[in-house]
Design an enzyme around this catalytic site. Structure first.
Site, PDB file in Angstrom:
ATOM      1  N   TYR A   7       0.850  -1.200   0.000  1.00  0.00           N
ATOM      2  CA  TYR A   7       0.000   0.000   0.000  1.00  0.00           C
ATOM      3  C   TYR A   7       0.886   1.251   0.000  1.00  0.00           C
ATOM      4  O   TYR A   7       0.740   2.136  -0.853  1.00  0.00           O
ATOM      5  CB  TYR A   7      -0.910  -0.008   1.235  1.00  0.00           C
TER       6      TYR A   7
HETATM    7  N1  LIG Z   1      -8.856   7.347   5.870  1.00  0.00           N
HETATM    8  C1  LIG Z   1      -7.574   7.474   6.211  1.00  0.00           C
HETATM    9  O1  LIG Z   1      -7.218   7.423   7.392  1.00  0.00           O
HETATM   10  C2  LIG Z   1      -6.514   7.686   5.147  1.00  0.00           C
HETATM   11  C3  LIG Z   1      -5.181   7.836   5.568  1.00  0.00           C
HETATM   12  C4  LIG Z   1      -4.195   8.028   4.612  1.00  0.00           C
HETATM   13  C5  LIG Z   1      -4.531   8.111   3.275  1.00  0.00           C
HETATM   14  N2  LIG Z   1      -5.827   7.947   2.885  1.00  0.00           N
HETATM   15  C6  LIG Z   1      -6.123   8.034   1.454  1.00  0.00           C
HETATM   16  O2  LIG Z   1      -7.215   8.904   1.276  1.00  0.00           O
HETATM   17  C7  LIG Z   1      -7.998   8.485   0.169  1.00  0.00           C
HETATM   18  C8  LIG Z   1      -9.444   8.317   0.583  1.00  0.00           C
HETATM   19  O3  LIG Z   1      -9.516   7.332   1.615  1.00  0.00           O
HETATM   20  P1  LIG Z   1     -10.868   6.910   2.321  1.00  0.00           P
HETATM   21  O4  LIG Z   1     -10.554   6.681   3.752  1.00  0.00           O
HETATM   22  O5  LIG Z   1     -11.963   7.830   1.938  1.00  0.00           O
HETATM   23  O6  LIG Z   1     -11.090   5.468   1.642  1.00  0.00           O
HETATM   24  P2  LIG Z   1     -12.396   4.770   1.062  1.00  0.00           P
HETATM   25  O7  LIG Z   1     -12.020   3.355   0.799  1.00  0.00           O
HETATM   26  O8  LIG Z   1     -13.553   5.031   1.973  1.00  0.00           O
HETATM   27  O9  LIG Z   1     -12.654   5.542  -0.282  1.00  0.00           O
HETATM   28  C9  LIG Z   1     -12.028   5.215  -1.504  1.00  0.00           C
HETATM   29  C10 LIG Z   1     -13.090   5.165  -2.590  1.00  0.00           C
HETATM   30  O10 LIG Z   1     -12.425   4.872  -3.810  1.00  0.00           O
HETATM   31  C11 LIG Z   1     -13.191   3.928  -4.539  1.00  0.00           C
HETATM   32  N3  LIG Z   1     -12.265   3.140  -5.347  1.00  0.00           N
HETATM   33  C12 LIG Z   1     -11.313   2.282  -4.904  1.00  0.00           C
HETATM   34  N4  LIG Z   1     -10.648   1.755  -5.942  1.00  0.00           N
HETATM   35  C13 LIG Z   1     -11.186   2.297  -7.060  1.00  0.00           C
HETATM   36  C14 LIG Z   1     -10.910   2.160  -8.443  1.00  0.00           C
HETATM   37  N5  LIG Z   1      -9.944   1.365  -8.864  1.00  0.00           N
HETATM   38  N6  LIG Z   1     -11.664   2.858  -9.320  1.00  0.00           N
HETATM   39  C15 LIG Z   1     -12.665   3.686  -8.887  1.00  0.00           C
HETATM   40  N7  LIG Z   1     -12.965   3.856  -7.586  1.00  0.00           N
HETATM   41  C16 LIG Z   1     -12.228   3.165  -6.690  1.00  0.00           C
HETATM   42  C17 LIG Z   1     -13.910   3.095  -3.515  1.00  0.00           C
HETATM   43  O11 LIG Z   1     -15.125   2.535  -4.013  1.00  0.00           O
HETATM   44  C18 LIG Z   1     -14.142   4.081  -2.377  1.00  0.00           C
HETATM   45  O12 LIG Z   1     -15.442   4.625  -2.422  1.00  0.00           O
HETATM   46  C19 LIG Z   1      -7.347   7.210  -0.347  1.00  0.00           C
HETATM   47  O13 LIG Z   1      -6.501   7.553  -1.416  1.00  0.00           O
HETATM   48  C20 LIG Z   1      -6.534   6.724   0.835  1.00  0.00           C
HETATM   49  O14 LIG Z   1      -5.449   5.933   0.438  1.00  0.00           O
HETATM   50  C21 LIG Z   1      -6.820   7.738   3.799  1.00  0.00           C
END
Ligand SMILES: NC(=O)c1ccc[n+]([C@@H]2O[C@H](COP(=O)([O-])OP(=O)(O)OC[C@H]3O[C@@H](n4cnc5c(N)ncnc54)[C@H](O)[C@@H]3O)[C@@H](O)[C@H]2O)c1
Length: 335
Positions: free
Chosen positions: A152
């Site tokens: 990741y």
């Molecule tokens: N939540 C956290 O604590 C956190 C921390 C660090 C980084 N992030 C990053 O922030 C971003 C948002 O995270 P989140 O917590 O909202 O995650 P999440 O999983 O709730 O949201 C990601 C969304 O992307 C969509 N998705 C995934 N793969 C896809 C693809 N190949 N094509 C189209 N849609 C796709 C999913 O359906 C989902 O709705 C991500 O990039 C994640 O890596 C989140």
């Protein structure tokens, strides 16, 4: 303004889109509604957004260039905010291909789109996980982050590197956020807060890894959205760094920077558990376990660059943010 936001059915994308729509912006959301966790929750988030006239959802995968082009044609965006990803540290040991597909191929498709349509600003979600085995705290954007501990983290670091090369070659101003353990209402079922609250309410034990000795720099989602909205206006320009010498991660050869989005105030896992117990009003059955493969013992952000750019630093304490999540959870699931 007009925004293309990827990942609007996800936790952070939902909150960000809601905020942008509330401010009168137009948002086209691209999301593949992937089955990594409960798709009903993703659909419910989109249903909330669809109450706003300014919102249009395109259901499609990042890997599908046709879906990406459709979303871009509808959006005609001034700004692209790319949040869709295969998230989660632990699942990258089980299903590595999902990370390569979404975070490498998918993100590259967004870079190609930006190269073609030249938005005023491209913003991408990276993660604190890129700091990997970094022992120096707090984690600063200018620290070396070349030792990812999971695929990741490796895919997110690679996305940053690809985005830098595109910013250099094609001149699209690009900001990569490094998010630190975001939590709040409508949160993610695979993350600790959600799992702990669900288990405590069911009377089931909670798994506490690292024997409870880990700590995380938690960020309340409304604070994160505030920072992201402010950063959309902080367009990187070569030769125009902010703050004292050495603070800004701005590239010397591209309009590109990485920015931690965090409070810079780590909270111990056991304090977090106690805050959850207090908010739920019940003690947890604590099941203490060793560290899991790929976990890092702590995250701790330097937030000075964020503050220099935006005059803002997240500050909601877990004592406020956790009860807000529990209230949402109880109302949403009727428990
Ligand atoms: N939540 C956290 O604590 C956190 C921390 C660090 C980084 N992030 C990053 O922030 C971003 C948002 O995270 P989140 O917590 O909202 O995650 P999440 O999983 O709730 O949201 C990601 C969304 O992307 C969509 N998705 C995934 N793969 C896809 C693809 N190949 N094509 C189209 N849609 C796709 C999913 O359906 C989902 O709705 C991500 O990039 C994640 O890596 C989140």
């Amino acid at each position: 303004m007009r925004f293309l936001v990827t990942g609007t059915a996800g936790f952070i994308g939902f909150h960000l889109a809601k905020r942008l729509l509330g401010a009168g912006h137009v948002v086209v959301g691209l999301d593949g509604l992937t089955p990594y966790y409960d798709v009903t929750l993703k659909r419910a988030r989109h249903a909330e957004l669809e109450r706003h006239n300014g919102f249009t959802a395109v259901i499609g995968m990042l890997e599908d260039t046709g879906a990406v082009a459709e979303a871009a044609d509808l959006a005609q965006p001034d700004v692209i905010i790319h949040l869709a990803a295969q998230a989660g540290v632990r699942y990258s040991l089980e299903n590595p291909k999902a990370y390569v597909d979404a975070n490498l191929t998918g993100s590259w498709n967004i870079l190609e789109l930006a190269r073609r349509i030249k938005p005023a600003h491209l913003l991408l979600a990276s993660t604190s996980s890129v700091y990997g085995a970094n022992a120096k705290i707090p984690f600063a954007e200018t620290d070396r982050a070349d030792e990812p501990m999971t695929l990741y983290a490796a895919t997110k670091k690679s996305m940053e590197a690809m985005a830098h090369s595109y910013a250099h070659l094609y001149g699209v101003p690009t900001t990569a956020f490094r998010f630190f353990t975001v939590y709040g209402p409508w949160g993610r079922p695979d993350m600790a807060l959600f799992k702990f609250v669900a288990a405590i309410l069911e009377g089931a034990p909670i798994d506490i890894y690292g024997e409870g000795r880990m700590s995380r720099d938690f960020t309340y989602v409304d604070d994160l959205v505030e920072a992201v909205v402010r950063l959309t206006d902080c367009v990187p320009r070569i030769g125009a760094p902010v703050g004292p010498d050495g603070l800004d991660s701005l590239s010397p050869v591209a309009p590109f920077r990485v920015v931690n989005v965090a409070a810079g105030k780590p909270v111990g896992l056991m304090e977090f558990v106690e805050t959850i117990e207090a908010a739920v009003g019940r003690p947890a059955q604590r099941h203490m376990l060793p560290m899991q493969a790929g976990d890092v013992p702590r995250t701790f952000a330097a937030a000075e660059l964020l503050e220099a750019l935006t005059q803002y630093r997240p500050s909601t304490p877990v004592a406020e943010g956790v009860p807000a999540f529990v209230a949402w959870y109880r109302a949403y699931y009727g428990v």
